[in-house]
Each structure stands twice: as structure tokens, then as C-alpha cells.
Design a protein around this motif. Sequence first.
Motif, PDB file in Angstrom:
ATOM      1  N   SER A  21     -35.618  45.430 -13.696  1.00  0.00           N
ATOM      2  CA  SER A  21     -34.331  46.076 -13.977  1.00  0.00           C
ATOM      3  C   SER A  21     -33.932  46.991 -12.829  1.00  0.00           C
ATOM      4  O   SER A  21     -34.799  47.586 -12.167  1.00  0.00           O
ATOM      5  N   PRO A  22     -32.652  47.132 -12.583  1.00  0.00           N
ATOM      6  CA  PRO A  22     -32.200  48.062 -11.537  1.00  0.00           C
ATOM      7  C   PRO A  22     -32.526  49.498 -11.915  1.00  0.00           C
ATOM      8  O   PRO A  22     -32.521  49.861 -13.091  1.00  0.00           O
ATOM      9  N   GLN A  23     -32.833  50.315 -10.926  1.00  0.00           N
ATOM     10  CA  GLN A  23     -33.177  51.704 -11.177  1.00  0.00           C
ATOM     11  C   GLN A  23     -31.933  52.493 -11.584  1.00  0.00           C
ATOM     12  O   GLN A  23     -30.871  52.321 -10.990  1.00  0.00           O
ATOM     13  N   PRO A  24     -32.047  53.333 -12.593  1.00  0.00           N
ATOM     14  CA  PRO A  24     -30.896  54.145 -13.004  1.00  0.00           C
ATOM     15  C   PRO A  24     -30.605  55.239 -11.986  1.00  0.00           C
ATOM     16  O   PRO A  24     -31.488  55.599 -11.185  1.00  0.00           O
ATOM     17  N   PHE A 114     -46.533  54.438 -18.405  1.00  0.00           N
ATOM     18  CA  PHE A 114     -45.140  54.040 -18.600  1.00  0.00           C
ATOM     19  C   PHE A 114     -44.287  54.447 -17.399  1.00  0.00           C
ATOM     20  O   PHE A 114     -43.372  53.715 -16.998  1.00  0.00           O
ATOM     21  N   ALA A 115     -44.557  55.618 -16.839  1.00  0.00           N
ATOM     22  CA  ALA A 115     -43.791  56.082 -15.677  1.00  0.00           C
ATOM     23  C   ALA A 115     -43.966  55.129 -14.500  1.00  0.00           C
ATOM     24  O   ALA A 115     -43.009  54.837 -13.772  1.00  0.00           O
ATOM     25  N   GLY A 121     -39.261  49.287 -12.189  1.00  0.00           N
ATOM     26  CA  GLY A 121     -38.193  48.534 -12.824  1.00  0.00           C
ATOM     27  C   GLY A 121     -38.611  47.660 -13.980  1.00  0.00           C
ATOM     28  O   GLY A 121     -37.822  46.831 -14.449  1.00  0.00           O
ATOM     29  N   ARG A 122     -39.821  47.823 -14.481  1.00  0.00           N
ATOM     30  CA  ARG A 122     -40.319  46.964 -15.561  1.00  0.00           C
ATOM     31  C   ARG A 122     -40.164  47.658 -16.922  1.00  0.00           C
ATOM     32  O   ARG A 122     -41.135  47.880 -17.643  1.00  0.00           O
ATOM     33  N   GLY A 170     -33.341  51.322 -20.774  1.00  0.00           N
ATOM     34  CA  GLY A 170     -33.784  52.276 -19.767  1.00  0.00           C
ATOM     35  C   GLY A 170     -33.768  53.696 -20.275  1.00  0.00           C
ATOM     36  O   GLY A 170     -34.732  54.447 -20.087  1.00  0.00           O
ATOM     37  N   VAL A 171     -32.682  54.085 -20.948  1.00  0.00           N
ATOM     38  CA  VAL A 171     -32.584  55.447 -21.482  1.00  0.00           C
ATOM     39  C   VAL A 171     -33.702  55.703 -22.482  1.00  0.00           C
ATOM     40  O   VAL A 171     -34.393  56.741 -22.427  1.00  0.00           O
ATOM     41  N   PHE A 172     -33.907  54.773 -23.400  1.00  0.00           N
ATOM     42  CA  PHE A 172     -34.965  54.923 -24.400  1.00  0.00           C
ATOM     43  C   PHE A 172     -36.332  55.019 -23.730  1.00  0.00           C
ATOM     44  O   PHE A 172     -37.151  55.879 -24.066  1.00  0.00           O
ATOM     45  N   GLY A 173     -36.590  54.123 -22.774  1.00  0.00           N
ATOM     46  CA  GLY A 173     -37.881  54.129 -22.090  1.00  0.00           C
ATOM     47  C   GLY A 173     -38.153  55.424 -21.353  1.00  0.00           C
ATOM     48  O   GLY A 173     -39.257  55.977 -21.416  1.00  0.00           O
ATOM     49  N   TYR A 174     -37.146  55.938 -20.677  1.00  0.00           N
ATOM     50  CA  TYR A 174     -37.322  57.190 -19.935  1.00  0.00           C
ATOM     51  C   TYR A 174     -37.516  58.373 -20.875  1.00  0.00           C
ATOM     52  O   TYR A 174     -38.353  59.253 -20.609  1.00  0.00           O
ATOM     53  N   VAL A 175     -36.767  58.409 -21.983  1.00  0.00           N
ATOM     54  CA  VAL A 175     -36.934  59.514 -22.935  1.00  0.00           C
ATOM     55  C   VAL A 175     -38.337  59.482 -23.530  1.00  0.00           C
ATOM     56  O   VAL A 175     -39.015  60.522 -23.635  1.00  0.00           O
ATOM     57  N   VAL A 176     -38.804  58.292 -23.939  1.00  0.00           N
ATOM     58  CA  VAL A 176     -40.150  58.169 -24.505  1.00  0.00           C
ATOM     59  C   VAL A 176     -41.208  58.615 -23.499  1.00  0.00           C
ATOM     60  O   VAL A 176     -42.149  59.349 -23.833  1.00  0.00           O
TER      61      VAL A 176
END
Length: 246
Positions: A21-24, A114-115, A121-122, A170-176
Amino acid sequence: MQLSRTADAVSSVTDRLTTISPQPPVWVVLATAAVAAVVVLYRPVWRVLRTCVTIAHEIGHAVVAICTGRTLSGIRLHSDTSGVTVSRGKPRGFGMVLTTLAGYPAPSAVGLGFAILLGTGRQTLMLWILIAALVVLIVVIRNLFGFLAVICAGGAAFAVSWYGTAVWQGVFGYVVTWFLLFGGVRAVIELWQVSVRGDGSDADQLAWLTRIPARLWVLVFGLLTLAALAVGAGELLGIQLGGTAA
């Protein structure tokens, strides 16, 4: 025909897991960090979502118990956000020390893993690893509250990974991820505040196993979680900033 459909389904899942995935933008990463920090610092919300940190904590105990040759009997999660992992084996020794040690650093270690995935991008792979871990956890849960807590967490992750857009994933993954990194540190701070009570915490058990004072073990937990936070933040932010500069 059936084999063709099965192959198509497997191919679809494989494509999802291997997608890069593209980086936010940097502001999105910082915004998700801010949201996670508020969740961890705001006590009423933390009291509810701390169970997610407890899930990672107990997974840490369980994984290390199995890796050190112990037999996992089950995991219980309680409504007061505490939990217990029961394993059979020698009551003392290096394996028991590692099993007991694994709990408090586990949320931060999961957050760090996870980070690293998000930094490359995975994000879909990260979400599916989370789901797979929760599915396996259901098998060893031994009480109703724990079962419901894991089902809710797994359901939320599955809904986002399967139905959410790349942006929402992406938002969910980063928040988690930020939540686990921050939450791991807060859990250790809370342990420091009560570790003098001798209430049977992991630090107390380690003190009994090793004759090293419980407070020193809490400091070890603190150093490990802070290190994971620093490295994890570097993975989430450093790569982003580097990409922006380029």
C-alpha cells in the motif's frame, strides 16, 4: 469448476496479503498517534480498551510458554482488564522465568512488529496477522468475557480489512499500532504504582523465581517498552519523513 473457484479464492486472498500500500502522508501518521495517545491517556476510554493490551499481554505469556516446552492450559480475560494464562510444566527454571517475563513487553513487541509491517506498506498483511492471532486465541480462551472480547476485537479487524478502503485500513492499522506502543508503556507505569503491594503480579512472580526485587523487574519492563516505542515510532515516522524529504 470447484477447483477453479477455490484457486481464484486463494489467489484473491494472496493478492490482498501481498499488496504493497502507498504510504500515508506524515500528518495522517501523526494524527493517528494523537488519537491513540488520547485513548491511552483518557482514563474512561482506557478502562475499556485496556483489555486489548491485556490480550496481547496474555498472548505473550502463551507463545513463550509453548516455545519453552510448557503445555498451555488456557487463557482467561476478566472484565476488570486483568487476565491469566495457565501453563503446565516445571514451577521454576529458565522456561518459567521467560514465560513470566514475556507478558508486559508483549503489547509493545506486537506494536513494534506491526510498525515494521506498516513502514513497508504491508497494512493488509498486518491486519490479517492480527485476525489470525485472535482466531487462534479463541481456541484457548476459557471464559465467556474473554471469548466475547476476542470476538469483538477480531470482528472489528476483519470488517476493516475486508470491507474498508485502503485509506481506512491504513488509519485503523496505525491507530492500533500506536495504541499498543503507548498502551504497553502505560501498563508498566500502572504496574510500578502497585508493585509494592506484593499482589502476585508478574514482577512479584519474577522476584520469587529469581530473588531479584520486583521493582527492578518493573524497570526492565519499562526499558523494553520504551525501546519498542522509540524504534516503532522511528519505523512509522522516520520512513515517512525520509520519503517526504526525497
